[in-house]
Motif scaffolding. Structure first.
Motif, PDB file in Angstrom:
ATOM      1  N   TYR A 259       0.841  -1.194   0.000  1.00  0.00           N
ATOM      2  CA  TYR A 259       0.000   0.000   0.000  1.00  0.00           C
ATOM      3  C   TYR A 259       0.884   1.254   0.000  1.00  0.00           C
ATOM      4  O   TYR A 259       1.838   1.348   0.783  1.00  0.00           O
ATOM      5  N   LEU A 260       0.538   2.211  -0.836  1.00  0.00           N
ATOM      6  CA  LEU A 260       1.166   3.533  -0.811  1.00  0.00           C
ATOM      7  C   LEU A 260       0.074   4.544  -0.502  1.00  0.00           C
ATOM      8  O   LEU A 260      -0.884   4.702  -1.268  1.00  0.00           O
ATOM      9  N   ILE A 261       0.212   5.228   0.630  1.00  0.00           N
ATOM     10  CA  ILE A 261      -0.802   6.169   1.108  1.00  0.00           C
ATOM     11  C   ILE A 261      -0.245   7.590   0.994  1.00  0.00           C
ATOM     12  O   ILE A 261       0.812   7.888   1.551  1.00  0.00           O
ATOM     13  N   GLY A 262      -0.944   8.448   0.271  1.00  0.00           N
ATOM     14  CA  GLY A 262      -0.521   9.834   0.112  1.00  0.00           C
ATOM     15  C   GLY A 262      -1.457  10.768   0.863  1.00  0.00           C
ATOM     16  O   GLY A 262      -2.661  10.803   0.576  1.00  0.00           O
ATOM     17  N   ARG A 263      -0.913  11.514   1.809  1.00  0.00           N
ATOM     18  CA  ARG A 263      -1.734  12.372   2.662  1.00  0.00           C
ATOM     19  C   ARG A 263      -1.638  13.834   2.212  1.00  0.00           C
ATOM     20  O   ARG A 263      -0.573  14.304   1.804  1.00  0.00           O
ATOM     21  N   LYS A 264      -2.751  14.546   2.305  1.00  0.00           N
ATOM     22  CA  LYS A 264      -2.729  15.986   2.062  1.00  0.00           C
ATOM     23  C   LYS A 264      -1.828  16.669   3.097  1.00  0.00           C
ATOM     24  O   LYS A 264      -1.622  16.155   4.194  1.00  0.00           O
ATOM     25  N   ASP A 265      -1.325  17.840   2.743  1.00  0.00           N
ATOM     26  CA  ASP A 265      -0.438  18.534   3.659  1.00  0.00           C
ATOM     27  C   ASP A 265      -1.197  19.060   4.872  1.00  0.00           C
ATOM     28  O   ASP A 265      -2.416  19.307   4.828  1.00  0.00           O
ATOM     29  N   LYS A 266      -0.463  19.291   5.943  1.00  0.00           N
ATOM     30  CA  LYS A 266      -1.036  19.830   7.175  1.00  0.00           C
ATOM     31  C   LYS A 266      -1.723  21.175   6.949  1.00  0.00           C
ATOM     32  O   LYS A 266      -2.631  21.551   7.699  1.00  0.00           O
ATOM     33  N   THR A 267      -1.306  21.904   5.915  1.00  0.00           N
ATOM     34  CA  THR A 267      -1.927  23.188   5.588  1.00  0.00           C
ATOM     35  C   THR A 267      -3.410  23.029   5.302  1.00  0.00           C
ATOM     36  O   THR A 267      -4.199  23.947   5.551  1.00  0.00           O
ATOM     37  N   ASP A 268      -3.793  21.876   4.773  1.00  0.00           N
ATOM     38  CA  ASP A 268      -5.185  21.586   4.446  1.00  0.00           C
ATOM     39  C   ASP A 268      -5.902  21.101   5.703  1.00  0.00           C
ATOM     40  O   ASP A 268      -5.692  19.977   6.161  1.00  0.00           O
ATOM     41  N   ARG A 269      -6.760  21.946   6.272  1.00  0.00           N
ATOM     42  CA  ARG A 269      -7.443  21.592   7.512  1.00  0.00           C
ATOM     43  C   ARG A 269      -8.467  20.478   7.320  1.00  0.00           C
ATOM     44  O   ARG A 269      -8.952  19.893   8.287  1.00  0.00           O
ATOM     45  N   GLY A 270      -8.781  20.178   6.079  1.00  0.00           N
ATOM     46  CA  GLY A 270      -9.746  19.129   5.808  1.00  0.00           C
ATOM     47  C   GLY A 270      -9.124  17.765   5.573  1.00  0.00           C
ATOM     48  O   GLY A 270      -9.836  16.814   5.242  1.00  0.00           O
ATOM     49  N   ARG A 271      -7.816  17.666   5.749  1.00  0.00           N
ATOM     50  CA  ARG A 271      -7.187  16.368   5.475  1.00  0.00           C
ATOM     51  C   ARG A 271      -7.619  15.341   6.509  1.00  0.00           C
ATOM     52  O   ARG A 271      -7.993  15.666   7.646  1.00  0.00           O
ATOM     53  N   LYS A 272      -7.535  14.082   6.113  1.00  0.00           N
ATOM     54  CA  LYS A 272      -7.965  13.003   6.996  1.00  0.00           C
ATOM     55  C   LYS A 272      -6.889  12.666   8.019  1.00  0.00           C
ATOM     56  O   LYS A 272      -5.696  12.922   7.805  1.00  0.00           O
ATOM     57  N   LYS A 273      -7.324  12.073   9.113  1.00  0.00           N
ATOM     58  CA  LYS A 273      -6.385  11.578  10.100  1.00  0.00           C
ATOM     59  C   LYS A 273      -5.680  10.347   9.548  1.00  0.00           C
ATOM     60  O   LYS A 273      -6.208   9.641   8.684  1.00  0.00           O
ATOM     61  N   ALA A 274      -4.496  10.087  10.062  1.00  0.00           N
ATOM     62  CA  ALA A 274      -3.735   8.941   9.575  1.00  0.00           C
ATOM     63  C   ALA A 274      -4.504   7.646   9.754  1.00  0.00           C
ATOM     64  O   ALA A 274      -4.507   6.775   8.872  1.00  0.00           O
ATOM     65  N   ALA A 275      -5.187   7.506  10.879  1.00  0.00           N
ATOM     66  CA  ALA A 275      -5.951   6.277  11.143  1.00  0.00           C
ATOM     67  C   ALA A 275      -7.096   6.099  10.158  1.00  0.00           C
ATOM     68  O   ALA A 275      -7.448   4.965   9.805  1.00  0.00           O
ATOM     69  N   GLU A 276      -7.674   7.197   9.707  1.00  0.00           N
ATOM     70  CA  GLU A 276      -8.739   7.106   8.704  1.00  0.00           C
ATOM     71  C   GLU A 276      -8.184   6.578   7.381  1.00  0.00           C
ATOM     72  O   GLU A 276      -8.874   5.848   6.656  1.00  0.00           O
ATOM     73  N   LEU A 277      -6.969   6.968   7.069  1.00  0.00           N
ATOM     74  CA  LEU A 277      -6.373   6.551   5.800  1.00  0.00           C
ATOM     75  C   LEU A 277      -5.957   5.093   5.797  1.00  0.00           C
ATOM     76  O   LEU A 277      -5.891   4.454   4.740  1.00  0.00           O
ATOM     77  N   THR A 278      -5.657   4.548   6.962  1.00  0.00           N
ATOM     78  CA  THR A 278      -5.263   3.134   7.027  1.00  0.00           C
ATOM     79  C   THR A 278      -6.436   2.218   7.386  1.00  0.00           C
ATOM     80  O   THR A 278      -6.316   0.992   7.278  1.00  0.00           O
ATOM     81  N   ALA A 279      -7.557   2.793   7.803  1.00  0.00           N
ATOM     82  CA  ALA A 279      -8.722   1.983   8.165  1.00  0.00           C
ATOM     83  C   ALA A 279      -9.206   1.186   6.953  1.00  0.00           C
ATOM     84  O   ALA A 279      -9.292   1.698   5.845  1.00  0.00           O
TER      85      ALA A 279
END
Length: 378
Positions: A259-279
């Protein structure tokens, strides 16, 4: 916030005046006195050129805006090291006058020449470090099966800052070095842009990035500077056009086994939590996490990721700034084993502001991940 801004601005102006005063004294001692009505307006434009270039760039011809940004970029380095060197020069000048028969003018001239020589050496060394990238090699083991993969060779470059100061020549260095490494996958860990998307589009930098040859592809995430520039949609569309996905809180599967997970930057207040991305992901498979800023390493470890890559800090870019980044982040540079998470923070490939690096180098990470072979790491 308003009070803090006023305090910072006041300190900034006072320090600029401190440098300008020394410059005027030096010119006078060297026999080249410039009237204050000429010197201070010119010095003001010089010292504020980076700020001016960002504030009024839409109203200036492109060449003028780029020129101001170039001048201002180098002035950032000159400003920082002048603040460190000039107090020492003041003490040296005072010592010369107190212990010898050296005149005030000569003491200013000699110590001023010493400061100029030191600045020239620092800028020369810093320029070499910025434009001469190195490869940092790592090897780690993730004790999980990854389908048919026994290992995965990952190349990582963060903080390219493609724009006015970092352009096609340095980008070509990245392409050449990555192709020499022959990685399985290439990860661009944020801040591909230096705010403005226009140079990226104008010079076709996406097409140049697509020249990097990999087995399973190149993937990117956003950094804070993509948000500052306001050209995210154009950037994502341009990258998609050359088959480089920009992962926006998204997951892809590499070779049916990782799995390769790409997260939005911290600047984006709407980004998901890490646990949401791995759930919902199969925890039996390795999980690689891309997050530009390294402020959430503990969160990513708790979310079950096996490896994460970050940038953002530049390792302070110009010493002694690394002392600041070291205090801000748990890991501001290098490698950390956090539980079972292998976390990597790169000093970046490009530069922000001056194309100068002191105490850091432009770099590419070359990470070999071995699967299902125990838990020893190095």
């Amino acid at each position: 916030m308003a009070v803090r801004f006023v305090v910072i601005l006041t300190v900034f102006i006072v320090l600029q005046l401190y440098i300008g005063w020394h410059a005027e004294l030096f010119l006078t001692a060297a026999g080249g006195h410039v009237p204050g009505g000429v010197f201070w307006p010119v010095f003001g434009i010089l010292s504020l050129s980076y700020i001016v270039s960002r504030m009024v760039r839409r109203f200036l011809p492109r060449a003028a805006g780029d020129g101001l940004k170039w001048i201002g970029s180098y002035w950032i380095a000159i400003f920082q090291y002048s603040i460190l060197l000039l107090p020492l020069a003041d003490l040296a000048a005072w010592g010369l006058r107190a212990s010898t028969s050296v005149t005030t003018g000569d003491s200013i001239l000699w110590t001023g020449l010493a400061v100029i020589a030191a600045l020239a050496l620092l800028l020369a060394k810093g320029s070499y470090n910025a434009w001469s990238p190195v490869v940092r090699a790592y090897e780690v083991t993730v004790p999980k099966a990854a389908g048919g993969l026994k290992q995965l060779h990952i190349a990582v470059a963060s903080d390219l800052h493609l724009g006015t100061t970092v352009g096609g020549r340095h980008l070509q260095r990245l392409v050449d070095r990555v192709n020499e490494l022959k990685p399985d996958v290439m990860l661009l860990a944020g801040d591909v842009l230096d705010d403005d998307v226009s140079p990226f589009l104008k010079h076709g930098y996406a097409g140049k990035l697509a020249e990097m040859k990999t087995t399973y592809g190149t993937f990117a995430v956003l950094g804070n500077h993509e948000y500052y520039g306001g050209g995210i949609s154009e950037f994502v569309r341009e990258m998609k056009g050359v088959d480089i996905p920009v992962l926006l809180d998204e997951t892809v599967v590499i070779a049916d086994g990782v799995y390769l997970i790409g997260r939005k930057d911290k600047t984006d207040r709407g980004r998901k939590k890490a646990a949401e991305l791995t759930a919902g992901l199969d925890r039996a498979l390795p999980m690689i996490f891309m997050d530009h800023q390294p402020g959430a390493i503990a969160e990513i470890a708790d979310a079950g990721a096996d490896l994460s890559v970050h940038g953002h800090t530049h390792r302070g870019q110009m010493a002694p700034n690394h002392l600041i980044t070291r205090r801000i982040f748990e890991l501001d540079y290098g490698y950390l084993l956090k539980g079972r998470l292998h976390a990597f923070v790169s000093s970046g490939f490009g530069t922000w502001g001056p194309p100068i690096r002191l105490g850091s180098r432009s770099e590419i990470l070359s990470i070999t991940v071995k699967f299902g072979q125990g838990s020893d790491n190095k």
